[in-house]
Scaffold this active site. Structure first.
Site, PDB file in Angstrom:
ATOM      1  N   ASP A  53       0.834  -1.199   0.000  1.00 32.68           N
ATOM      2  CA  ASP A  53       0.000   0.000   0.000  1.00 32.68           C
ATOM      3  C   ASP A  53       0.878   1.262   0.000  1.00 32.68           C
ATOM      4  O   ASP A  53       0.383   2.379  -0.155  1.00 32.68           O
ATOM      5  CB  ASP A  53      -1.001  -0.008   1.159  1.00 32.68           C
ATOM      6  CG  ASP A  53      -0.331  -0.015   2.509  1.00 32.68           C
ATOM      7  OD1 ASP A  53       0.901  -0.214   2.580  1.00 32.68           O
ATOM      8  OD2 ASP A  53      -1.037   0.188   3.522  1.00 32.68           O
ATOM      9  N   SER A  54       2.200   1.075   0.120  1.00 32.79           N
ATOM     10  CA  SER A  54       3.136   2.202  -0.065  1.00 32.79           C
ATOM     11  C   SER A  54       3.024   2.750  -1.483  1.00 32.79           C
ATOM     12  O   SER A  54       3.529   3.835  -1.773  1.00 32.79           O
ATOM     13  CB  SER A  54       4.571   1.767   0.230  1.00 32.79           C
ATOM     14  OG  SER A  54       4.864   0.542  -0.402  1.00 32.79           O
ATOM     15  N   ASP A  92      -1.246  -6.087  -0.988  1.00 31.21           N
ATOM     16  CA  ASP A  92      -1.639  -5.496   0.295  1.00 31.21           C
ATOM     17  C   ASP A  92      -3.121  -5.124   0.284  1.00 31.21           C
ATOM     18  O   ASP A  92      -3.594  -4.509  -0.685  1.00 31.21           O
ATOM     19  CB  ASP A  92      -0.836  -4.197   0.485  1.00 31.21           C
ATOM     20  CG  ASP A  92      -0.198  -4.091   1.846  1.00 31.21           C
ATOM     21  OD1 ASP A  92      -0.521  -4.902   2.729  1.00 31.21           O
ATOM     22  OD2 ASP A  92       0.643  -3.191   2.006  1.00 31.21           O
ATOM     23  N   LYS A 121      -1.695  -9.467   2.014  1.00 28.98           N
ATOM     24  CA  LYS A 121      -1.147  -9.023   3.301  1.00 28.98           C
ATOM     25  C   LYS A 121      -2.175  -8.124   3.976  1.00 28.98           C
ATOM     26  O   LYS A 121      -2.869  -7.363   3.306  1.00 28.98           O
ATOM     27  CB  LYS A 121       0.166  -8.261   3.110  1.00 28.98           C
ATOM     28  CG  LYS A 121       0.753  -7.746   4.433  1.00 28.98           C
ATOM     29  CD  LYS A 121       2.178  -7.289   4.296  1.00 28.98           C
ATOM     30  CE  LYS A 121       2.334  -5.879   3.782  1.00 28.98           C
ATOM     31  NZ  LYS A 121       1.673  -4.847   4.622  1.00 28.98           N
ATOM     32  N   GLU A 123      -2.692  -5.651   7.577  1.00 25.24           N
ATOM     33  CA  GLU A 123      -2.058  -5.040   8.752  1.00 25.24           C
ATOM     34  C   GLU A 123      -2.873  -5.316  10.008  1.00 25.24           C
ATOM     35  O   GLU A 123      -4.110  -5.366   9.959  1.00 25.24           O
ATOM     36  CB  GLU A 123      -1.930  -3.522   8.563  1.00 25.24           C
ATOM     37  CG  GLU A 123      -0.856  -3.141   7.566  1.00 25.24           C
ATOM     38  CD  GLU A 123      -0.535  -1.652   7.569  1.00 25.24           C
ATOM     39  OE1 GLU A 123      -0.968  -0.929   8.492  1.00 25.24           O
ATOM     40  OE2 GLU A 123       0.156  -1.211   6.631  1.00 25.24           O
ATOM     41  N   GLU A 190       7.488  -4.804  11.446  1.00 22.26           N
ATOM     42  CA  GLU A 190       7.957  -3.473  11.040  1.00 22.26           C
ATOM     43  C   GLU A 190       8.234  -2.592  12.251  1.00 22.26           C
ATOM     44  O   GLU A 190       7.426  -2.538  13.196  1.00 22.26           O
ATOM     45  CB  GLU A 190       6.925  -2.788  10.123  1.00 22.26           C
ATOM     46  CG  GLU A 190       7.357  -1.381   9.721  1.00 22.26           C
ATOM     47  CD  GLU A 190       6.599  -0.788   8.539  1.00 22.26           C
ATOM     48  OE1 GLU A 190       5.752  -1.474   7.932  1.00 22.26           O
ATOM     49  OE2 GLU A 190       6.881   0.389   8.232  1.00 22.26           O
TER      50      GLU A 190
HETATM   51  O1  KIV Z   1       3.349  -1.299   1.633  1.00 24.79           O
HETATM   52  C1  KIV Z   1       4.491  -1.512   2.016  1.00 24.79           C
HETATM   53  O2  KIV Z   1       5.450  -0.988   1.463  1.00 24.79           O
HETATM   54  C2  KIV Z   1       4.670  -2.395   3.172  1.00 24.79           C
HETATM   55  C3  KIV Z   1       6.041  -2.683   3.713  1.00 24.79           C
HETATM   56  C4  KIV Z   1       5.994  -3.712   4.757  1.00 24.79           C
HETATM   57  C5  KIV Z   1       7.072  -3.006   2.740  1.00 24.79           C
HETATM   58  O3  KIV Z   1       3.715  -2.865   3.667  1.00 24.79           O
END
Ligand code: KIV
Length: 286
Positions: A53-54, A92, A121, A123, A190
């Protein structure tokens, strides 16, 4: 910096990664958001590519990951899919896509799988256990993410290292264990102290993938724009930048502008059927 390893060719799968933990092998991961970067990382031998999600901050110009939409991830995921052959592809779940109901979450995760993701993924730790179970029951491998979770920006009051006090460290450990119990195949750790990352890595049967978590995790991940010097934001302490692509690209752009303005570009070599003007005028008269 160590010597460059030879490219690896065996397809990476979720069971491979679990096996790697048991054999003590390292798992090397990066984010990617588009086709050319995905191809370059894959051909260089990266094990896991995360459409993180970055994406929101690195490529879409937002100042946090919170505005990212499911359709943004989908578009970039499809491009990354086309660039990969070997690496495991993880997508993500963006902020807001798993907060309303488990049915909504499952629908989004299924869309990601249909677009080519091999895992998703999410969070958050123990409070995501039920969701993780639901996704795993639908045959979707899940990577957890604990410690500093950027989507919890407002709750944390900023991007702060987590697990510094004994209580906070216990909470991070409990989160990681809860995700393992729920069926996650790996956990991103993280922004936590090295000693805590070491303990969590010792405790878990599944791999830990560190970012700002020191050297003792089973794997490492970085945002590719940080590694390549493409990012416009402050470089976090845990980043190692291997090349200054921003400077290289700026310089190339300035040279191109100069060459266009001076008339040096395009040259005869860069022109189709370059013609002497007098001859052309004659040909046009005929
Ligand atoms: O979105 C992202 O960049 C992340 C990091 C853990 C690499 O979730």
């Amino acid at each position: 910096m160590s010597a460059t390893p030879p490219p690896r060719t065996d397809k990476v799968t979720v069971p491979n990664l679990l096996n790697r933990k048991h054999k003590g092998g390292k798992i090397v991961c990066l984010t990617a958001y588009d086709y050319p970067f995905a191809r370059i990382l894959d051909q260089a031998g990266i094990d896991l590519v995360l459409v993180g999600d970055s994406l929101a901050t690195t490529r879409l110009g937002h100042d946090s990951t919170l505005p990212l939409r499911v359709k943004d991830v989908l578009a970039h995921l499809k491009a990354v899919r086309r660039g990969l052959q070997r690496a495991l592809l993880v997508a993500d779940l963006p902020y807001g896509s798993y907060h309303l109901s488990s049915k909504e979450t499952l629908k989004t995760a299924l869309k990601f799988v249909k677009a080519g993701a091999e895992a998703v993924k999410i969070e958050g730790g123990a409070r995501r256990s039920r969701l993780v179970r639901r996704l795993v029951r639908a045959e979707i491998p899940v990577m957890g993410h604990v410690g500093l979770t950027p989507q919890s920006l407002h709750v944390m009051g900023g991007y702060r290292v987590q697990g510094k006090s004994p209580e906070s460290a216990e909470a991070v450990m409990a989160d990681a264990l809860a995700l393992q119990e729920a069926g996650a195949f790996a956990v991103v750790l993280e922004g936590v102290p090295e000693a805590l990352a070491f303990q969590v890595t010792q405790e878990l049967r599944i791999p830990t993938i560190g970012i700002g978590a020191g050297p003792h995790c089973d794997g490492q991940i970085l945002v590719c724009d940080d590694l390549f010097g493409l990012s416009f934001s402050r470089k976090p302490k845990f980043v190692r930048q291997y090349v200054d692509l921003r400077e290289i690209l700026s310089q190339a752009t300035r040279q191109y502008i100069g060459d266009c303005l001076s008339g040096d570009f395009p040259s005869r070599k860069e022109t189709y059927y370059p013609t002497e003007f007098p001859r052309l005028e004659e040909a046009l008269k005929r």
